[in-house]
Design an enzyme around this catalytic site. Structure first.
Site, short mmCIF file in Angstrom:
data_model
loop_
_atom_site.label_atom_id
_atom_site.label_comp_id
_atom_site.label_asym_id
_atom_site.label_seq_id
_atom_site.Cartn_x
_atom_site.Cartn_y
_atom_site.Cartn_z
N HIS B 19 0.89 -1.17 0.00
CA HIS B 19 0.00 0.00 0.00
C HIS B 19 0.93 1.21 0.00
O HIS B 19 1.73 1.38 0.92
CB HIS B 19 -0.93 -0.01 1.21
N GLU B 22 1.67 3.50 3.17
CA GLU B 22 2.03 2.90 4.47
C GLU B 22 3.55 2.94 4.54
O GLU B 22 4.25 2.12 3.96
CB GLU B 22 1.42 1.50 4.60
N HIS B 113 3.25 -3.64 6.64
CA HIS B 113 2.08 -2.76 6.55
C HIS B 113 1.99 -1.87 7.77
O HIS B 113 2.54 -2.18 8.83
CB HIS B 113 0.80 -3.60 6.46
N GLU B 174 2.10 -6.06 10.54
CA GLU B 174 1.20 -4.90 10.58
C GLU B 174 1.50 -4.10 11.83
O GLU B 174 1.40 -4.64 12.94
CB GLU B 174 -0.25 -5.41 10.61
#
Lengths: 323, 309
Positions: B19, B22, B113, B174
């Protein structure tokens, strides 16, 4: 405006606007203005016409800061003057179409301005969010706007012990042409930290409360209340500090953990300022203590700004009363 | 006690910018490429910027979410002029780091992420991958700077949709909370520590260490909850309640507040005791998810070690 006698006389503030979505991904203002466009009961006051307005609808639709160019930098005299007949040195994209935000600036200037004229709106509140840990911040564009200084003093006292600080940007090189600048008394309201595209309940409610007090002030003022002289602490913008970059312009260090989230706290020469990606500390080399703010604002990476430095000042606001 | 052996895990890939906004992964990959890190002992390390145009534009994606492009069906579809950029890019990444499900795939793929939710360090992987679970156990035991948790997804390999499923073993790292478009040093340092500990584990594994079995806690998805919306316009009518905001992984009981309507009323959680994650993740507004709900489970790990022959 007369300044003889004990009070400065200021015209009644009968036309007020609340701008949301000047940056389409700053969600508190977008949400509040959309709510009030549907039902404006909360923002009605006697003797004040308050208009809620989404300034950048296309950016709001896309949930992006802007479409072509930053609306909150677009209200320059050149942009507001530009028409097909006065080509000047504004470059328009192919097809003779102005950037979307320049068109919006002209439209907003027609409705709420013209900027600098007697017909302009009295007060415009422009609602913003920041990823920086700035809390509630009121942004002032002129140290001589006694009406705004008195309003900000009122708001600060009304929400105490909660804090609302005042940022003054009068710097000849760093000040910029905001959407609110079409009004006689422009007020920026910046609340953070909040990520872009996210709506946080506490941030939303804080902004809502500040606007309530601001409108209360205007109502009291319009009813004839005199506001005695007062001192307002402000933080005056001094300088803008960029990230360390390599020869290709890529960022090579991040805001240091010791500085991150420390908006408004003193930064002394020798204090850690940046951390390189391989772990080294880069320290602040200024001559004296400054008060940094807008620390690590997402939108400012492209504007070459890691944070701004300010110094604390006490401004004296004249007593004011309506004309 | 059960012991499971695996072939050496010598090919490790770190991906960032899946992404494009990010930022921890973007800067992690850039730094690894600047340092020309390609081998640490027994482990060869590849670093890949997954979605370069999205990184340049600082957007999550250009046409479609890259991190949903890795199901078997999407990877094997035809590529035409109309194929969205991210589908094409997904197939390129699959060729470079996979192919998914084959012997040529990298041994471990870590995809970095960030989330706007207060999830600290959360390792995400598919079903009960003993390697991924042991790496989680190792990182959790060594990292003191932040809590480390695991989210085990339920999909079978053919339906696994995210980039890390391309590797023989895959972990999405994450880390939050971090706004999009921002790189925070504290968050970056957590990511770096997690990646360094992963490489350390791989080296120990390859050099013959046995990692003892035991019990670990993890979370598995149960469902998700959307924002209250206006029935006519579909517009959101509430914000995450202040008592839920920033309380990822804190148990939600029936009657606990979850939303605060703009008009002031509170909406409460109904149903079982569950654990909320991805609370107020900005990218999920468009996916109609205000938060995800999980249940906490205990997983019993066998001991693992490299195959010795």
């Amino acid at each position: 405006m007369s300044s003889y006698g004990s009070s400065v006389r200021v015209a009644e503030a009968s036309r007020v606007a609340i701008f949301g979505g000047t940056h389409g991904n700053e969600m508190s203002g977008v949400t509040l203005v959309n709510l009030w466009v549907k039902n404006s009961a909360e923002i009605q006051r006697k003797r004040v016409e308050t208009k809620p307005f989404i300034t950048n609808p296309k950016a709001v639709e896309k949930c992006s800061r802007y479409v072509d160019t930053d609306l909150n930098r677009a209200f320059t005299p050149e942009n507001l003057r530009y028409t097909r007949h006065t080509a000047g040195n504004v470059s328009a994209p192919a097809g003779d179409e102005l950037p979307y935000e320049v068109q919006r600036a002209q439209e907003i200037n027609r409705i709420f301005g013209p900027k600098g004229s007697p017909e302009a709106y009295d007060v415009v509140f422009d609602l913003h969010n920041t990823t920086s840990n700035m809390g509630c911040t009121l942004i002032l564009e002129s140290s001589k706007d006694h009406f705004n200084l008195q309003m900000m003093n009122y708001i600060k006292k009304a929400i105490a012990p909660a804090s609302c600080l005042v940022l003054l940007n009068e710097h000849p090189l760093l000040k910029y042409s905001t959407s609110r600048s079409v009004a006689k008394h422009p007020v920026g309201l910046e609340v953070g930290p909040q990520p872009q595209g996210v709506l946080r309940s506490n941030i939303f409610e804080a902004m809502r409360v500040i606007l309530k007090h601001a409108l209360d002030f205007i109502e009291l003022f319009n009813e004839g209340m005199e506001f005695p002289t007062c001192t307002v602490e402000v933080f005056r913008v001094l300088d803008r500090i960029d990230y360390p970059r390599d020869a290709n312009g890529n960022i090579i260090a991040m805001v240091h953990p010791n500085l991150q989230d420390c908006d408004w706290e003193p930064l002394n020469p020798g204090d850690p300022m940046f951390q390189s990606f391989d772990g080294k500390t880069i320290r602040y080399q200024g001559l004296g203590t400054v008060f940094p703010t807008f620390i690590n604002e997402a939108a400012y990476y492209e504007k070459q700004q890691a944070f701004v430095t300010t110094r604390r000042e006490a401004l004296v606001a004249s007593a004011i009363r309506k004309v | 006690m059960e012991h499971v052996s695996f072939l050496p895990l010598s090919r490790f890939a770190v991906c960032g910018g899946t992404h494009g906004n990010e930022m921890s992964g973007v800067y992690m990959v850039r730094e690894m490429q600047r340092q020309k890190a390609d081998r640490t002992g027994s482990v060869s390390v590849t670093s890949v910027l997954s979605n370069p145009p999205a990184v340049d534009a600082c957007r999550r994606y250009m046409e479609t979410d890259l991190n949903r492009c890795f199901t078997d069906a999407l990877l094997s579809g035809p590529t035409t002029d109309d194929t969205p950029y991210e589908l094409r890019r997904g197939r390129e990444l699959n060729a470079q780091l996979g192919p998914k499900g084959s012997r040529e795939a990298v041994d471990l793929l870590c995809d970095i992420h960030n989330t706007t939710a207060n999830m600290a360090v959360c390792l995400i992987f598919y079903s009960f991958d003993w390697i991924a679970l042991h790496i989680y156990k190792y990182i959790q035991s060594k990292m003191t700077s932040a809590p480390v948790r695991a989210l085990c997804l339920n999909e079978p390999p053919s339906e696994a949709y995210s980039l890390e499923s391309v590797g023989k073993h895959g972990i999405a790292i994450e880390v939050g909370p971090q706004p999009t478009g921002v790189v925070r040093a504290d968050i970056f340092n957590m990511v770096k520590e997690a990646v360094d500990l992963t490489i350390e584990w791989l080296q120990k594994f390859n050099s013959g260490s046995t990692f003892e079995g035991g019990e670990v806690e993890a979370y598995t998805p149960v469902g998700s909850v959307d924002y209250p919306r206006d029935p006519t316009t579909g517009e959101i009518t509430a914000a995450i309640h202040p008592q839920l905001q920033d309380n990822d992984f804190k148990v939600l009981r029936p009657g606990d507040p979850v939303f605060q309507l703009f008009s002031g009323e509170t909406v409460k959680h109904e149903g079982d005791d569950l654990y909320p994650l991805f609370v107020n993740e900005c990218a999920y507004y468009e996916k109609k998810v205000a938060f995800k709900l999980t249940k906490k489970i205990t997983v019993t790990l066998p001991s693992v070690g490299v195959k010795k022959d």
